[in-house]
Design a protein around this motif. Structure first.
Motif, PDB file in Angstrom:
ATOM      1  N   GLY A 283      -6.783  -3.544  -6.874  1.00  0.00           N
ATOM      2  CA  GLY A 283      -7.758  -4.374  -7.579  1.00  0.00           C
ATOM      3  C   GLY A 283      -7.473  -4.475  -9.060  1.00  0.00           C
ATOM      4  O   GLY A 283      -7.500  -5.565  -9.648  1.00  0.00           O
TER       5      GLY A 283
ATOM      6  N   VAL B 186     -14.566   3.563  -3.031  1.00  0.00           N
ATOM      7  CA  VAL B 186     -13.433   2.661  -2.829  1.00  0.00           C
ATOM      8  C   VAL B 186     -12.177   3.520  -2.874  1.00  0.00           C
ATOM      9  O   VAL B 186     -12.025   4.366  -3.756  1.00  0.00           O
ATOM     10  CB  VAL B 186     -13.384   1.569  -3.930  1.00  0.00           C
ATOM     11  N   SER B 187     -11.271   3.315  -1.929  1.00  0.00           N
ATOM     12  CA  SER B 187     -10.066   4.140  -1.886  1.00  0.00           C
ATOM     13  C   SER B 187      -9.235   3.942  -3.155  1.00  0.00           C
ATOM     14  O   SER B 187      -9.290   2.890  -3.804  1.00  0.00           O
ATOM     15  CB  SER B 187      -9.221   3.800  -0.659  1.00  0.00           C
TER      16      SER B 187
ATOM     17  N   LYS C  12       0.830  -1.212   0.000  1.00  0.00           N
ATOM     18  CA  LYS C  12       0.000   0.000   0.000  1.00  0.00           C
ATOM     19  C   LYS C  12       0.862   1.259   0.000  1.00  0.00           C
ATOM     20  O   LYS C  12       0.544   2.233  -0.681  1.00  0.00           O
ATOM     21  CB  LYS C  12      -0.957  -0.002   1.196  1.00  0.00           C
TER      22      LYS C  12
ATOM     23  N   ASN D  23      -6.991   0.897  -2.979  1.00  0.00           N
ATOM     24  CA  ASN D  23      -7.692  -0.366  -3.242  1.00  0.00           C
ATOM     25  C   ASN D  23      -8.065  -0.500  -4.713  1.00  0.00           C
ATOM     26  O   ASN D  23      -8.060  -1.611  -5.253  1.00  0.00           O
ATOM     27  CB  ASN D  23      -8.914  -0.503  -2.349  1.00  0.00           C
TER      28      ASN D  23
ATOM     29  N   SER E 192     -12.932   6.883  -7.532  1.00  0.00           N
ATOM     30  CA  SER E 192     -12.922   6.625  -6.091  1.00  0.00           C
ATOM     31  C   SER E 192     -14.124   7.279  -5.407  1.00  0.00           C
ATOM     32  O   SER E 192     -14.744   6.689  -4.521  1.00  0.00           O
ATOM     33  CB  SER E 192     -11.612   7.133  -5.478  1.00  0.00           C
TER      34      SER E 192
END
Length: 175
Positions: A42, A34-35, A8, A38, A29
Motif C-alpha cells: 500500500g 493489516v499484514s 509478495k 499489504n 500491523s
C-alpha cells in the motif's frame, strides 16, 4: 506462481533483509490488523502514484534515494564485514556521477513525463538489484582506470592551488 505472489515474496525477502523495517511495521500491523506485506504494498503504491503526479515528487525521490541508502551505509560501516562497505561505496560513486549528469541535463529531464517515478525506480534498482555494481563495473570503473593519471594530475594541481591559497590566507591574517 502468479505475479502478485512473486511481488509478495519479494516484499517478504525485503522485510527479512531489513529487519529494522519489519520491526517498525509490527506495531502498525498489529494496530491496523493489516499484514505487513499489504502495508508495504500500500505504501509502495501510494508512493508510486505520488512520484508520478504528486506535488514535491522530486523531493520524495531524492529522499528515498538518499536517506534509506545513507542509513544502510551507516549500518554497513558499523559491521565488521567489508563486503557491504564496498557495496555502499559503489552506490555512492554511481549516485554522485548520476547527480552530476542529472544536474547538467535537468532542463531536458524536466520534460520527461513521470521523471521522478523513473528516477526513483532507477535508484531502487541500484540499491536492491546490484544495479550500482553493474553500472560501476561496466562504465564508471573502466573510464576512471583509463583516465586515472590525468585525473590525478588535475587533483594535484587543485591541491597545490588550495595550499597556496591557504598560505596566502594565513599570511594575510598575520599582516
Amino acid at each position: 506462481m502468479s505475479q502478485l505472489e512473486k511481488v509478495k515474496a519479494g516484499v517478504e525477502d525485503f522485510l527479512t533483509k531489513y529487519p529494522f523495517v519489519d520491526n517498525a511495521l509490527t506495531p502498525v500491523s498489529e494496530k491496523t490488523k493489516v499484514s505487513k506485506i499489504n502495508l508495504v504494498l500500500g505504501v509502495g503504491a501510494f508512493t508510486a502514484v505520488w512520484l508520478a503526479i504528486g506535488y514535491g515528487s522530486p523531493f520524495l525521490c531524492d529522499f528515498i534515494g538518499f536517506i534509506f541508502p545513507a542509513y544502510l551505509s551507516f549500518k554497513a560501516v558499523e559491521t565488521p564485514d567489508t563486503r557491504d562497505d564496498t557495496q555502499w561505496l559503489t552506490y555512492w560513486i554511481v549516485y554522485s556521477y548520476f547527480g552530476i549528469v542529472e544536474f547538467f541535463s535537468d532542463y531536458l529531464l524536466f520534460w520527461i513525463p513521470f521523471y521522478s517515478l523513473i528516477k526513483c525506480c532507477f535508484l531502487v534498482w541500484m540499491v536492491h538489484y546490484q544495479g550500482a555494481s553493474t553500472l560501476y563495473n561496466s562504465f564508471i570503473r573502466p573510464w576512471l582506470v583509463q583516465n586515472e593519471s590525468r585525473i590525478d594530475a588535475v587533483v594535484d594541481k587543485i591541491d597545490d592551488a588550495a595550499d597556496k591559497l591557504d598560505d596566502f590566507v594565513e599570511r594575510s591574517k598575520d599582516d
